[in-house]
Write a protein that holds these residues in place. Structure first.
Motif, PDB file in Angstrom:
ATOM      1  N   ASN A  80       0.824  -1.205   0.000  1.00 48.63           N
ATOM      2  CA  ASN A  80       0.000   0.000   0.000  1.00 48.63           C
ATOM      3  C   ASN A  80       0.862   1.260   0.000  1.00 48.63           C
ATOM      4  N   GLY A  81       1.977   1.214   0.708  1.00 47.52           N
ATOM      5  CA  GLY A  81       2.892   2.354   0.715  1.00 47.52           C
ATOM      6  C   GLY A  81       3.504   2.612  -0.646  1.00 47.52           C
ATOM      7  N   LYS A  82       3.762   1.561  -1.392  1.00 45.97           N
ATOM      8  CA  LYS A  82       4.337   1.718  -2.731  1.00 45.97           C
ATOM      9  C   LYS A  82       3.300   2.245  -3.732  1.00 45.97           C
ATOM     10  N   ILE A  83       2.059   1.887  -3.551  1.00 43.53           N
ATOM     11  CA  ILE A  83       1.009   2.386  -4.447  1.00 43.53           C
ATOM     12  C   ILE A  83       0.732   3.846  -4.158  1.00 43.53           C
ATOM     13  N   GLY A  84       0.668   4.180  -2.898  1.00 44.58           N
ATOM     14  CA  GLY A  84       0.289   5.528  -2.500  1.00 44.58           C
ATOM     15  C   GLY A  84       1.353   6.578  -2.697  1.00 44.58           C
ATOM     16  N   THR A  89       1.973   7.932 -11.421  1.00 45.45           N
ATOM     17  CA  THR A  89       3.101   7.326 -12.142  1.00 45.45           C
ATOM     18  C   THR A  89       3.215   5.835 -11.840  1.00 45.45           C
ATOM     19  N   TYR A  90       2.134   5.225 -11.440  1.00 48.21           N
ATOM     20  CA  TYR A  90       2.100   3.799 -11.105  1.00 48.21           C
ATOM     21  C   TYR A  90       1.851   3.013 -12.388  1.00 48.21           C
ATOM     22  N   SER A  91       2.804   2.180 -12.764  1.00 51.71           N
ATOM     23  CA  SER A  91       2.741   1.486 -14.053  1.00 51.71           C
ATOM     24  C   SER A  91       1.962   0.170 -13.970  1.00 51.71           C
ATOM     25  N   ASN A  92       1.590  -0.344 -15.126  1.00 53.99           N
ATOM     26  CA  ASN A  92       0.952  -1.661 -15.188  1.00 53.99           C
ATOM     27  C   ASN A  92       1.878  -2.728 -14.618  1.00 53.99           C
ATOM     28  N   PHE A  93       3.158  -2.619 -14.917  1.00 57.87           N
ATOM     29  CA  PHE A  93       4.127  -3.583 -14.389  1.00 57.87           C
ATOM     30  C   PHE A  93       4.082  -3.608 -12.869  1.00 57.87           C
ATOM     31  N   SER A  94       4.057  -2.436 -12.254  1.00 52.53           N
ATOM     32  CA  SER A  94       3.996  -2.369 -10.787  1.00 52.53           C
ATOM     33  C   SER A  94       2.713  -2.984 -10.260  1.00 52.53           C
ATOM     34  N   GLY A  95       1.610  -2.718 -10.945  1.00 54.23           N
ATOM     35  CA  GLY A  95       0.334  -3.291 -10.519  1.00 54.23           C
ATOM     36  C   GLY A  95       0.349  -4.804 -10.545  1.00 54.23           C
ATOM     37  N   PHE A  96       0.851  -5.367 -11.630  1.00 58.18           N
ATOM     38  CA  PHE A  96       0.920  -6.822 -11.747  1.00 58.18           C
ATOM     39  C   PHE A  96       1.935  -7.403 -10.761  1.00 58.18           C
ATOM     40  N   GLN A  97       3.019  -6.682 -10.568  1.00 60.42           N
ATOM     41  CA  GLN A  97       4.049  -7.106  -9.627  1.00 60.42           C
ATOM     42  C   GLN A  97       3.470  -7.177  -8.208  1.00 60.42           C
ATOM     43  N   MET A 158       9.390  -9.870  -4.442  1.00 62.48           N
ATOM     44  CA  MET A 158       8.629  -9.460  -5.636  1.00 62.48           C
ATOM     45  C   MET A 158       8.130  -8.025  -5.518  1.00 62.48           C
ATOM     46  N   GLY A 159       7.606  -7.692  -4.359  1.00 61.42           N
ATOM     47  CA  GLY A 159       7.008  -6.375  -4.171  1.00 61.42           C
ATOM     48  C   GLY A 159       7.993  -5.243  -4.001  1.00 61.42           C
ATOM     49  N   SER A 160       9.241  -5.559  -3.695  1.00 64.31           N
ATOM     50  CA  SER A 160      10.212  -4.498  -3.439  1.00 64.31           C
ATOM     51  C   SER A 160      11.068  -4.150  -4.653  1.00 64.31           C
ATOM     52  N   ALA A 161      10.919  -4.884  -5.741  1.00 61.60           N
ATOM     53  CA  ALA A 161      11.702  -4.579  -6.942  1.00 61.60           C
ATOM     54  C   ALA A 161      11.335  -3.192  -7.465  1.00 61.60           C
ATOM     55  N   ASP A 162      12.318  -2.459  -7.912  1.00 58.19           N
ATOM     56  CA  ASP A 162      12.096  -1.096  -8.391  1.00 58.19           C
ATOM     57  C   ASP A 162      11.553  -1.123  -9.814  1.00 58.19           C
TER      58      ASP A 162
END
Length: 173
Positions: A80-84, A89-97, A158-162
């Motif tokens: 949630n912190g990464k989304i917020g 600028t939140y990409s599709n890749f980040s969403g799927f990740q 998985m969730g912490s990859a940049d």
């Protein structure tokens, strides 16, 4: 400047997948924790009628099941912190990740909760009849809990990859 102009705008719906990752992490982990707690609790209650002196010793499966919910909570807060940080600028890749990370933690914790509940129920009942089974029960519970821990580790990796800079803000597009 040309590289930024050539990049596509971020999709506003990408955050849906990230939030689904948050949701699946906490919901499935809590389902596993609830099942493990309930199933083990039934065994403890049944065993406590015959051997009330072993009730506190038999509470270990309930504690281990409760830890699974914490795994989901940790993952949900991090994702949630990464989304917020900047949803524009939140990409599709980040969403799927983040969806994959949430599913990994949630489903691993659900599987661990099922195992802890079944082993906890049968283990505490068997321990009431034969106290030498206690160490074996604890070892099986540790291996069952490890399934959830493996999911937590993989999910956090998985969730912490940049994944920044894959698209531009949809506010400026």
């Amino acid at each position: 400047m040309l590289a930024a102009a050539a990049m596509a705008a971020c999709d506003p719906s990408a955050s849906f997948f990230g939030f689904m990752g948050v949701t699946t992490a906490i919901v499935f982990a809590n389902l596993g924790a609830a099942y493990g707690t309930a199933k083990s609790g039934v065994g403890i209650s049944s065993m406590g009628v015959m051997r009330p002196d072993l009730v506190m010793r038999s509470i270990i499966p309930v504690v281990m099941a409760g830890v699974l919910g914490i795994y989901g909570l940790i993952t949900a807060v991090i994702l949630n912190g990464k989304i917020g940080a900047d949803p524009s600028t939140y990409s599709n890749f980040s969403g799927f990740q983040h969806l994959g990370a949430g599913l990994t933690v949630g489903l691993s914790s659900l599987a661990a909760g099922l195992a802890i509940g079944i082993v906890g129920d049968a283990g505490v009942r068997a321990n009431a009849q034969q106290p030498r089974l206690f160490v074996g029960m604890i070892l099986i519970l540790i291996f069952a809990e490890a399934l959830g821990l493996y999911g937590l580790i993989v999910g956090l990796v998985m969730g912490s990859a940049d994944a920044t800079g894959l698209c531009t803000s949809y506010k400026t597009a």
